[in-house]
Each structure stands twice: as structure tokens, then as C-alpha cells.
Design an enzyme around this catalytic site. Structure first.
Site, PDB file in Angstrom:
ATOM      1  N   ASN A 142       0.858  -1.279   0.054  1.00 19.41           N
ATOM      2  CA  ASN A 142      -0.150  -0.079  -0.031  1.00 19.41           C
ATOM      3  C   ASN A 142       0.924   1.316  -0.102  1.00 19.41           C
ATOM      4  O   ASN A 142       1.055   1.847  -1.032  1.00 19.41           O
ATOM      5  CB  ASN A 142      -0.890  -0.012   1.226  1.00 19.41           C
ATOM      6  CG  ASN A 142      -2.065   1.006   1.045  1.00 19.41           C
ATOM      7  OD1 ASN A 142      -1.904   2.004   0.135  1.00 19.41           O
ATOM      8  ND2 ASN A 142      -3.051   0.732   1.865  1.00 19.41           N
ATOM      9  N   ASP A 143       1.432   1.656   1.137  1.00 17.76           N
ATOM     10  CA  ASP A 143       2.102   2.806   1.189  1.00 17.76           C
ATOM     11  C   ASP A 143       3.301   2.848   0.187  1.00 17.76           C
ATOM     12  O   ASP A 143       3.748   3.942  -0.298  1.00 17.76           O
ATOM     13  CB  ASP A 143       2.583   3.099   2.553  1.00 17.76           C
ATOM     14  CG  ASP A 143       1.448   3.358   3.692  1.00 17.76           C
ATOM     15  OD1 ASP A 143       0.414   3.868   3.164  1.00 17.76           O
ATOM     16  OD2 ASP A 143       1.728   2.986   4.932  1.00 17.76           O
ATOM     17  N   VAL A 144       4.023   1.989  -0.048  1.00 18.45           N
ATOM     18  CA  VAL A 144       5.003   1.666  -0.925  1.00 18.45           C
ATOM     19  C   VAL A 144       4.955   2.114  -2.386  1.00 18.45           C
ATOM     20  O   VAL A 144       5.863   2.047  -3.098  1.00 18.45           O
ATOM     21  CB  VAL A 144       6.055   0.540  -0.866  1.00 18.45           C
ATOM     22  CG1 VAL A 144       6.452   0.385   0.810  1.00 18.45           C
ATOM     23  CG2 VAL A 144       5.373  -0.716  -1.130  1.00 18.45           C
ATOM     24  N   VAL A 145       3.440   2.277  -2.556  1.00 14.96           N
ATOM     25  CA  VAL A 145       3.245   2.383  -4.157  1.00 14.96           C
ATOM     26  C   VAL A 145       2.421   3.670  -4.206  1.00 14.96           C
ATOM     27  O   VAL A 145       1.936   3.973  -5.299  1.00 14.96           O
ATOM     28  CB  VAL A 145       2.653   1.168  -4.737  1.00 14.96           C
ATOM     29  CG1 VAL A 145       3.356   0.073  -4.808  1.00 14.96           C
ATOM     30  CG2 VAL A 145       1.310   0.844  -4.019  1.00 14.96           C
ATOM     31  N   SER A 167      -0.180   2.906   7.740  1.00 14.26           N
ATOM     32  CA  SER A 167       0.105   3.899   8.364  1.00 14.26           C
ATOM     33  C   SER A 167      -1.035   4.966   8.490  1.00 14.26           C
ATOM     34  O   SER A 167      -1.007   6.074   8.958  1.00 14.26           O
ATOM     35  CB  SER A 167       1.119   4.852   7.607  1.00 14.26           C
ATOM     36  OG  SER A 167       1.017   4.872   6.299  1.00 14.26           O
TER      37      SER A 167
END
Lengths: 458, 96
Positions: free
Chosen positions: A383-386, A424
Site C-alpha cells: 500500500n504505502d510503498v506504491v 500508516s
């Protein structure tokens, strides 16, 4: 005999360094750990003949303790699932720190004659080792889910600092004072232990890998210092090498996560809650069958797995899907963000477990330029890493974090459990892009569906 | 005994060695490497054996006993998990 022992320690030190060197390439890594293992075996065996060892009771106790500690660790190590690897490493590492502390305790209780320098190294090693010991235990408890809340209270940093200072003062008195009693030694170790606990309590689970790596480096240092105390060159060299290597590794991890080490240690993640902002656009859903067709007739597919994939145990089905696509001459690559999984490199271990060869797995720097040429980017459990907000939106809490540029692919398919925000709590702009389609459901079931649908195409 | 400047030289050279050995490692190996370096400081076992072996009073023996249990756990556990992880890394050409 002394010469044989020293020669064996020398051989062990060489084997450790060569072993570590070999472990830094996937081709030779397996042999690297075996070399290091041989070094350990040699060093351990000759130590039975060490001239300062005496007393039948001591020998018996030693062997019993080795059987208990070694046996338990071997047994648990063989059984721990790959997803739980980070916390097991924390436990074994903490044991090493505790051992360094206990060695110092034996020497200090004994009141052995030491020069001032050696005495202060003993105390310093004891402090570092004990902090690494109790801190690693908390790291384990957090990642294992035994400790759900992050204990935070106002003035916490001042309390921590106070306890640390007390431990240091106790240590200084032991090292440089005219003499010390058992009471002071106890107080010193209890203070150091408490500091390790309190320092680790407020750190969130997402930051834990960096902390585990830091404790790994600290344990190395503590072992090195106790090596100086005992005049043992194998411990000195191995300990300091690990201390230096571990420090570098900690830096690399902190950098990969875009979290300066000071931030990890002294502030909680997301302490400043992100302002809720409405993201424009709508999320589009896609049927499993359509997603399968898109990938089957693509020429290039990049898969971006996250920890969610491992939690859903979908990696085996995904690998099956990849093999089917490869049979259809689709070029398939895996793109791994440094913090996919619970620590850098963890996702590679999980994929390797499913049988994915390491040479179709690429890291961020290698693959990012390739997304514009990919027909489909399949995001599963990440999720957050993309999240392109890290590149585009200066107000986002993750702004500046290196991400995988998935949004530049021609089509993006996101496999996701539900509509919620990520780990997050940050809304992901990727899901609202025009070229993004959402495939909702449990990772393993969705992957199985894709496999069946690609097979059905014949 | 290794003391004074000789000890300092060993410290300095070992630190540079550790730094250099790791500096070129790819991200894919970070987890196994952390585990591997964790195994290497399991050498604390030989120190724990010496501490236990020259213990003279009961408190010293207890502390030494604890040290050996913990150190043996570090060494054995570190080896097993590292070996398990690295064993799985395969290239698509087959073999290691």
C-alpha cells in the site's frame, strides 16, 4: 596447547570474515553461512581445552547449559515460520547481548584484576549488552503480537534519560571508583535492563526492524568489548566486525525506510496525525476474469508484493500464476520495495520459500525505470510503498519516501482486502488513478481465481 | 593479553573490515545477512565457556551458567535460521 587454541581462534576469525563476505551474494550465500558455522565449531571445541577452565562441576554445568540453550534454540529455529523470522532473529540476538552482560557480571563479581581500561570496557560491554538483551525481548514481544500497545506517557524521554544517566553513573563508579559492592553491581544491571525496556516500549512495530538491526550491532560491540576483557581475539574480531557491519546495515535500513535513526528512536511513527484529506476521483473495480485476461495477453507484467501477500499466504498461488504467464511468453518480474515485508529483504525470503528464483526479483533502483514499459503492474498486499503521494504531494506524511512508480504502468491492478487505508493510515492516491483497477478479496483466493482463469484461456 | 595500542589497532582494522564486507550487499540479502551477522557474534559462547569454566563461587557459577545458556542459544538459533533462509535462494537456472 595454548598455540593450538590461538591458531584455532585465528582460523575461526578468518572463517567468519570470509563467511560474511560470501553471504553478501545470493550465489555464494549458502556456503558463506556454512563456513562461518565451521569457524564457530572449531572455536567452541578448542575452548574446552582452554587453560583457565577447571573443576569437574564447572565442566558438567557448562555442557548442561550448552545442551539447554543450544537445544532449545535449535528446536525453535527449525520450526519458526518464515513470516516470523524477524522476531526470532531479535530473540537470538538478545540472548547474545545477555550473554555478554553475564560474562561481564562474572568478571566483575569475581573482582578479577584488570587495568582501568579493561575494567571500563567490561562495564561498557555489560551496559550495551544488557540494553540489547532487554530491548530485543520487547522487539520480539511487539512483532509477535504479545504487546499490542506502544507505552507512551508525557515526560517519557526525560524518565528514560534519567534512568540511562543513573546506569552510566553506576557504571562509572564500578569502573573508576575505589571499590564496589554487590549491591551496586545489581543496581547497575537492573538500571541497564530497565533502560532497554523503556527505550523500546514506545517504538512502533513498523520501525522495529531498524531497532532489531541496531541491537544486533550493539550486541556485536558488547561481545567485542568482552573479548578485550577476556583477552580473546576471536571474540574481539568477530564482535567488532559485526558491530561495524551491523551499524552500516542499520543505516541502510533506516535510509530505505526514509526514517532517520534519531526519528525511529526518539519519536513515534505518525505522532503528528495526518490531516484527513479527500482524494479526488473514484475507485474502479475489475472482475477477476478480466484481470486474468489483461495479464495473459500482456507482454510485460510487474508484480509488487507486500507483507499483506505473506499474511494471506498467497505467495505460492502467485508463483503458480507467474509460471502460467511465463508459459505464455509473458515477461514477468517481481519488484520489491526495501520495506516490503517486515524488514529489508524479508519479502525475498518469503518469495524464495514459495520457490520464486531470485533472478526475476528486482529491487527499487533496478526496476523503477521499467514501469512505463509494463502493460500490467499487479499490486498485492502493498500500500504505502506504491503511493504516488510520496512523489507528488508535499503535504503527505510519507512525502519524500522512495516508492515504486507503479502508477506509470499502462494498467495497474490492485488486489486488496477491503477499502480501508494502509498500515500508516494514509489514503492511497494510486487507487483513484484512471489506469488503476481494484480487485477486492482475500489475497490467496483472488490469486487462485487468477490461476484458474488464466488456465481456462488455454 | 592483548593490550594498549595493539588492541586499538585490532579494533580499528576489524571495524573497517566489517564495514567493507557488508557495503556491497544487495537489499535482497539484508534479512539473511542480519541473521548471519547475528550468528557470528554467537562467538560470545567461547567467552561464556571461559567465564563459566573459571567460576569459583556459587554466584559466579550461576552467572556463568546463564551466560552459557544464552550464548549457546545465540549461536545455535542464529545458525539454524540463517541456513534455512539461505537454503531457499535459488536461481531460475536451477541449482544454487
Amino acid at each position: 596447547m595454548q598455540t593450538i587454541i590461538q591458531a584455532a581462534y585465528f582460523v575461526a576469525a578468518v572463517l567468519f570474515i570470509v563467511g560474511l563476505k560470501r553471504m553478501s551474494s545470493p550465489v555464494t550465500a549458502r556456503r558463506g553461512i556454512i563456513w562461518a558455522g565451521v569457524g564457530m565449531l572449531v572455536a567452541t571445541l578448542v575452548t574446552f581445552a582452554h587453560p583457565s577452565l577447571h573443576g569437574v562441576t564447572n565442566y558438567i554445568l557448562m555442557i548442561v547449559a550448552m545442551a539447554i540453550g543450544g537445544g532449545l534454540a535449535w528446536w525453535t529455529g527449525k520450526r519458526v515460520p518464515m513470516t516470523d523470522m524477524p522476531q526470532m532473529i531479535a530473540v537470538y540476538n538478545g540472548m547474545g547481548g545477555g550473554a555478554a552482560g553475564a560474562i561481564a557480571a562474572v568478571e566483575l563479581v569475581k573482582g578479577a584484576e584488570m587495568t582501568l581500561v579493561v575494567q571500563s570496557l567490561a562495564v561498557l560491554g555489560a551496559l550495551i549488552g544488557t540494553v540489547a538483551f532487554s530491548g530485543s525481548l520487547i522487539a520480539f514481544a511487539k512483532l509477535q503480537g504479545l504487546l499490542k500497545r506502544s507505552l507512551r506517557f508525557s515526560g517519557q524521554q526525560i524518565v528514560n534519560l534519567l534512568i540511562f544517566l543513573l546506569a552510566v553513573i553506576a557504571g562509572l563508579v564500578i569502573a573508576f571508583g575505589p571499590g564496589y559492592g554487590t549491591g551496586l553491581l545489581w543496581a547497575f544491571f537492573i538500571l541497564a535492563f530497565a533502560f532497554g525496556l523503556l527505550m523500546t516500549f514506545p517504538i512502533g512495530g513498523a520501525d522495529m526492524p531498524v531497532v532489531i538491526s541496531l541491537y544486533n550491532a550493539l550486541t556485536g560491540l558488547a561481545v567485542g568489548f568482552e573479548g578485550f576483557v577476556l583477552g580473546n581475539p576471536a571474540m574481539m574480531i568477530a564482535g567488532i566486525v559485526v558491530g561495524a557491519a551491523g551499524s552500516l546495515l542499520t543505516q541502510l535500513m533506516a535510509k530505505a525506510m526514509n526514517r532517520p535513526l534519531s526519528n525511529v528512536l526518539f519519536s513515534g511513527f505518525g505522532a503528528a496525525a495526518p490531516a484527513e484529506q479527500a482524494t479526488e476521483g473514484t475507485m474502479k473495480e475489475v472482475e477477476n476474469n478480466d484481470a486474468a485476461i489483461m495479464m495473459a495477453f500482456a507482454s510485460k507484467v510487474i508484480i509488487v508484493p507486500g507483507y499483506g501477500m505473506a499474511v494471506a499466504q498467497a505467495q505460492h498461488k502467485i508463483w503458480e500464476l507467474v509460471q502460467l504467464l511465463q508459459e505464455r511468453d509473458v515477461d514477468v518480474k517481481f519488484a520489491i520495495h526495501p520495506v516490503a515485508g517486515r524488514m529489508p529483504g524479508h519479502m525475498n525470503v518469503l518469495l524464495a520459500e514459495a520457490g520464486v528464483p531470485y533472478d526475476i526479483i528486482y529491487d527499487l533502483d533496478e526496476i523503477n525505470a521499467e514501469f512505463p514499459t509494463a502493460d500490467v503492474a499487479l499490486v498485492i498486499g502493498a500500500n504505502d510503498v506504491v503511493n504516488p503521494a510520496a512523489r507528488k504531494n508535499p503535504d503527505s506524511p510519507i512525502y519524500g519516501m522512495p516508492i515504486l512508480n507503479v502508477d506509470q504502468a499502462k494498467n495497474v491492478i490492485v488486489i486488496k482486502r477491503g477499502r480501508g487505508a494502509g498500515f500508516s493510515g494514509i489514503e492511497n492516491e494510486l487507487f483513484f488513478e484512471d489506469n488503476t483497477q481494484m480487485l477486492y478479496g482475500d489475497g490467496q483466493k483472488v490469486a487462485a481465481g487468477l490461476v484458474a482463469n488464466v488456465k481456462a484461456l488455454g | 593479553m592483548i593490550e594498549g595500542f595493539v588492541a586499538l589497532y585490532i579494533f580499528m582494522l576489524a571495524a573497517f573490515t566489517g564495514y567493507e564486507v557488508i557495503s556491497k550487499v544487495p537489499v535482497i540479502l539484508h534479512t539473511p545477512l542480519m541473521s548471519g551477522s547475528n550468528f557470528v557474534h554467537g562467538i560470545v559462547l567461547v567467552g561464556a565457556m571461559v567465564a563459566m569454566g573459571h567460576a569459583e563461587t556459587v554466584p559466579e557459577q550461576i552467572l556463568g551458567f546463564v551466560a552459557v545458556i544464552l550464548a549457546a542459544g545465540n549461536a545455535a538459533g542464529g545458525y539454524v535460521v540463517t541456513e534455512r533462509m539461505l537454503e531457499m535462494f535459488k536461481s531460475s537456472k536451477g541449482g544454487e
